[in-house]
Design a protein around this motif. Structure first.
Motif, PDB file in Angstrom:
ATOM      1  N   GLU A   1       6.342 -22.239   5.288  1.00 27.06           N
ATOM      2  CA  GLU A   1       7.107 -21.016   5.037  1.00 27.06           C
ATOM      3  C   GLU A   1       6.209 -19.788   4.969  1.00 27.06           C
ATOM      4  N   PHE A   2       5.082 -19.898   4.287  1.00 24.49           N
ATOM      5  CA  PHE A   2       4.202 -18.736   4.133  1.00 24.49           C
ATOM      6  C   PHE A   2       3.795 -18.190   5.496  1.00 24.49           C
ATOM      7  N   PHE A   3       3.367 -19.052   6.377  1.00 26.93           N
ATOM      8  CA  PHE A   3       2.877 -18.631   7.684  1.00 26.93           C
ATOM      9  C   PHE A   3       3.983 -17.986   8.513  1.00 26.93           C
ATOM     10  N   ILE A   4       5.144 -18.618   8.568  1.00 29.91           N
ATOM     11  CA  ILE A   4       6.200 -18.145   9.462  1.00 29.91           C
ATOM     12  C   ILE A   4       6.966 -16.962   8.880  1.00 29.91           C
ATOM     13  N   ASN A   5       7.144 -16.932   7.548  1.00 31.14           N
ATOM     14  CA  ASN A   5       7.939 -15.865   6.945  1.00 31.14           C
ATOM     15  C   ASN A   5       7.297 -14.495   7.117  1.00 31.14           C
ATOM     16  N   ASN A   6       5.973 -14.437   6.982  1.00 30.54           N
ATOM     17  CA  ASN A   6       5.300 -13.146   7.190  1.00 30.54           C
ATOM     18  C   ASN A   6       5.485 -12.658   8.619  1.00 30.54           C
ATOM     19  N   LEU A   7       5.254 -13.527   9.586  1.00 29.47           N
ATOM     20  CA  LEU A   7       5.406 -13.139  10.983  1.00 29.47           C
ATOM     21  C   LEU A   7       6.837 -12.705  11.280  1.00 29.47           C
ATOM     22  N   ASN A   8       7.785 -13.404  10.696  1.00 23.15           N
ATOM     23  CA  ASN A   8       9.200 -13.054  10.860  1.00 23.15           C
ATOM     24  C   ASN A   8       9.484 -11.675  10.296  1.00 23.15           C
ATOM     25  N   ARG A   9       9.024 -11.454   9.064  1.00 21.82           N
ATOM     26  CA  ARG A   9       9.316 -10.193   8.368  1.00 21.82           C
ATOM     27  C   ARG A   9       8.702  -9.003   9.087  1.00 21.82           C
ATOM     28  N   TRP A  10       7.521  -9.218   9.670  1.00 13.76           N
ATOM     29  CA  TRP A  10       6.838  -8.133  10.361  1.00 13.76           C
ATOM     30  C   TRP A  10       7.323  -7.947  11.796  1.00 13.76           C
ATOM     31  N   ALA A  11       8.175  -8.851  12.277  1.00 15.56           N
ATOM     32  CA  ALA A  11       8.538  -8.863  13.705  1.00 15.56           C
ATOM     33  C   ALA A  11       7.258  -8.848  14.540  1.00 15.56           C
ATOM     34  N   ASP A  12       6.356  -9.741  14.189  1.00 16.03           N
ATOM     35  CA  ASP A  12       5.034  -9.759  14.801  1.00 16.03           C
ATOM     36  C   ASP A  12       5.128 -10.153  16.271  1.00 16.03           C
ATOM     37  N   PRO A  13       4.477  -9.389  17.151  1.00 16.51           N
ATOM     38  CA  PRO A  13       4.553  -9.687  18.592  1.00 16.51           C
ATOM     39  C   PRO A  13       4.045 -11.078  18.954  1.00 16.51           C
ATOM     40  N   ARG A  14       3.111 -11.610  18.178  1.00 22.03           N
ATOM     41  CA  ARG A  14       2.600 -12.950  18.482  1.00 22.03           C
ATOM     42  C   ARG A  14       3.688 -13.999  18.327  1.00 22.03           C
ATOM     43  N   LEU A  15       4.638 -13.714  17.438  1.00 18.04           N
ATOM     44  CA  LEU A  15       5.773 -14.618  17.256  1.00 18.04           C
ATOM     45  C   LEU A  15       6.902 -14.269  18.212  1.00 18.04           C
TER      46      LEU A  15
ATOM     47  N   GLU B   1       0.093   2.270  14.079  1.00 17.15           N
ATOM     48  CA  GLU B   1       0.648   2.883  12.870  1.00 17.15           C
ATOM     49  C   GLU B   1       2.154   2.666  12.796  1.00 17.15           C
ATOM     50  N   THR B   2       2.829   2.716  13.948  1.00 21.05           N
ATOM     51  CA  THR B   2       4.277   2.492  13.982  1.00 21.05           C
ATOM     52  C   THR B   2       4.600   1.056  13.587  1.00 21.05           C
ATOM     53  N   TYR B   3       3.859   0.127  14.145  1.00 20.55           N
ATOM     54  CA  TYR B   3       4.067  -1.287  13.805  1.00 20.55           C
ATOM     55  C   TYR B   3       3.834  -1.530  12.318  1.00 20.55           C
ATOM     56  N   LEU B   4       2.753  -1.011  11.772  1.00 22.19           N
ATOM     57  CA  LEU B   4       2.419  -1.241  10.369  1.00 22.19           C
ATOM     58  C   LEU B   4       3.468  -0.639   9.441  1.00 22.19           C
ATOM     59  N   ALA B   5       3.949   0.549   9.780  1.00 19.22           N
ATOM     60  CA  ALA B   5       4.972   1.189   8.943  1.00 19.22           C
ATOM     61  C   ALA B   5       6.268   0.399   8.979  1.00 19.22           C
ATOM     62  N   SER B   6       6.665  -0.049  10.168  1.00 20.03           N
ATOM     63  CA  SER B   6       7.892  -0.832  10.301  1.00 20.03           C
ATOM     64  C   SER B   6       7.800  -2.143   9.537  1.00 20.03           C
ATOM     65  N   ALA B   7       6.609  -2.743   9.517  1.00 24.96           N
ATOM     66  CA  ALA B   7       6.411  -4.015   8.826  1.00 24.96           C
ATOM     67  C   ALA B   7       6.116  -3.833   7.347  1.00 24.96           C
ATOM     68  N   ASP B   8       5.951  -2.582   6.909  1.00 20.10           N
ATOM     69  CA  ASP B   8       5.628  -2.255   5.514  1.00 20.10           C
ATOM     70  C   ASP B   8       4.291  -2.880   5.091  1.00 20.10           C
ATOM     71  N   ILE B   9       3.309  -2.761   5.959  1.00 20.57           N
ATOM     72  CA  ILE B   9       1.974  -3.265   5.637  1.00 20.57           C
ATOM     73  C   ILE B   9       0.922  -2.197   5.961  1.00 20.57           C
ATOM     74  N   THR B  10       1.297  -0.936   5.767  1.00 14.35           N
ATOM     75  CA  THR B  10       0.362   0.165   5.993  1.00 14.35           C
ATOM     76  C   THR B  10      -0.718   0.159   4.915  1.00 14.35           C
ATOM     77  N   PHE B  11      -1.950   0.363   5.329  1.00 16.55           N
ATOM     78  CA  PHE B  11      -3.083   0.388   4.401  1.00 16.55           C
ATOM     79  C   PHE B  11      -3.232   1.780   3.810  1.00 16.55           C
TER      80      PHE B  11
END
Length: 494
Positions: A281-295, A393-403
């Motif tokens: 769950e940990f691995f897949i849920n993050n990728l899902n939440r971020w709509a990560d392109p690798r997924l 920056e757009t990807y990070l903001a959308s995923a709510d993981i901006t540094f």
């Protein structure tokens, strides 16, 4: 007369046997070969065998510990529950030391007057440093100065303390950097990682140097020296220590599917074994939440579950009866992890950027931590999905993981290491090593964990070492602590 006949017969037999022996030697000697293998003959097999070992153990050990996958079931010895059998120790110990013999032989032959070659010498020292670091980070104190000396008759080497191992690794990396200054390129066919490019090996060696300096940076007695060296490499004297500059410099043994460059997963792991191990769950849920392109693009080759992606909770209690959900696909008719070229990762540019992001966050180097972080995320994505062109920056903001440079250090470390966790995907035991060093990313802990719910700190020494080298084994345990998975290695201790 009878004695004379016997003597004559014995002489005849001796002559015949001598002739047969000479014929046998001639028959079994390659007229085109050489009694000693050359560096260009040893390098590729040593790299292939080392990376193959790392991939297979990454899949069934690191991934289970670090909540990439879950091999569901209630039997004993489930790694995702921290239930480690002592036999886990043998495979990596045996294979890594075997390949060290080959890497050392490369240096020995390349340093001889008739075969002198600075490039192969430097490559050898980098590879030795890499493999020795894997050994000591996995087991702690290890045979080092006296290791791989069977030819000299030493079959019971003493164990060196981890601090001494690391100090000599750093010397090797310094020497390699010097050897590779302006060094010629070598036979591309001998080098499945960099096609013989000496500069790229030098960049990898110095990037590896930063990885290992960072690993010791929290150890009080050596911290200041490590931080000073990191600053020297990055800020003070960067021209003397060239680093990777992009994904093209990543140290990856890419599997072409031709001959020896066929992924160890093909033939080494059955297709049904891929399907029986679920994604955590940990691995897949993050990728899902971020709509990560690798997924989203399918590059990670993960099967959908009921129209989406779903994982298994790691560390769940026995008796719960968890069914498999999403899993890594396992066919060779298309590109899946079974034949994915990028699975031969040794160290990539994304990892280097996160190393620099951590150093900058802690004020050790002058660069901007946010820029390093953004570059790390972007290069991690584009390594797998080169067509990704959205502003990071757009990807990070959308995923709510901006540094944010104004966040607390702990918040920064969680962001950096959550992303670094994905950059280290398929990279030997690096996720495990980094978690042991930092405690990040924060992994959920299920109620079914054993070992008091504490992440194992090392592997046991192989059982046969206790009987084959009892004196030095006992001495090592007396210094490091009990031969137990909860015994911290030197750099983990305050």
């Amino acid at each position: 007369m009878k004695s004379l006949k016997i003597i004559s017969a014995l002489l005849l037999v001796t002559l015949v046997l001598s002739a047969c022996k000479k014929g046998f030697v001639a028959l079994n000697t390659d007229p085109n070969g050489t009694p000693n293998a050359l560096p260009q003959q040893l390098l590729a097999p040593a790299l292939v065998n080392t990376v193959s070992t790392n991939m297979l153990r990454n899949r069934n050990f690191n991934n289970e510990l670090m909540q990439v996958t879950v091999d569901p079931g209630d039997g004993e010895g489930k790694v995702f529950r921290y239930d480690l059998r002592r036999t886990w120790a043998d495979n990596t110990w045996n294979n890594w030391y075997t390949q060290l013999t080959n890497f050392k032989d490369i240096y020995t032959v390349a340093s001889q007057p008739l075969t002198y070659d600075k490039t192969y010498m430097g490559i050898s020292l980098i590879c030795q440093s890499w493999v020795y670091s894997l050994l000591t980070d996995t087991y702690g104190d290890i045979p080092y100065a006296e290791s791989n000396m069977g030819k000299e008759g030493n079959f019971a080497p003493k164990f060196d303390q981890q601090k001494d191992v690391y100090m000599d690794i750093f010397k090797k990396l310094e020497t390699a950097d010097t050897l590779l200054i302006g060094a010629r390129n070598v036979n591309g066919g001998s080098d499945p990682v960099y096609n013989g490019n000496a500069l790229k090996w030098r960049q990898f060696g110095n990037s590896l140097y930063l990885r290992l300096l960072l690993r010791l940076s929290g150890k009080a007695e050596i911290s200041a020296a490590c931080i000073a060296k990191i600053k020297e490499i990055v800020d003070t004297n960067p021209a003397a220590y060239p680093l990777m500059t992009g994904n093209a410099d990543a140290a990856i043994l890419r599997w072409t599917g031709v001959g020896a460059l066929t992924s160890p997963f093909i033939g080494g792991v059955r297709e049904q074994d891929w399907r029986s191990v679920g994604i955590a769950e940990f691995f897949i849920n993050n990728l899902n939440r971020w709509a990560d392109p690798r997924l989203i693009t399918g590059r990670l080759s993960i099967a959908t579950y009921q129209g989406g992606y779903a994982g298994i909770p790691s560390g769940y209690a026995p008796g719960r009866g968890i069914d498999n959900r999403s899993y890594f696909l396992s066919t060779t008719s298309a590109t899946t992890l079974m034949n994915e070229p990028l699975m031969g990762n040794i160290m990539n540019y994304s990892e280097l950027q996160f190393i620099l992001a951590e150093a900058a966050s802690k004020g050790w180097i002058a660069g901007d931590a946010q820029s390093y972080y953004n570059n790390g995320v972007l290069s991690g994505i584009t390594l797998w999905v080169p067509a990704f062109t959205s502003p990071i920056e757009t990807y990070l903001a959308s995923a709510d993981i901006t540094f944010s440079n104004t966040a607390s250090l702990d918040q920064k470390m969680e962001l950096i290491h959550q992303q670094k966790y994905y950059a280290l995907f398929a990279t030997d035991f690096e996720q495990w090593f980094e978690y042991r060093r930092t405690g990040h990313p924060i992994l959920p802990k299920g109620s079914g964990l054993v070992n008091n719910g504490i992440m194992p700190a090392c592997l046991n020494y192989p059982v046969y070492v206790q009987s084959s080298n009892p004196e030095h084994y006992k001495a090592a345990v007396a210094v490091q602590g009990p031969d137990d998975i909860s015994t911290q290695v030197w750099w983990q201790k305050p």
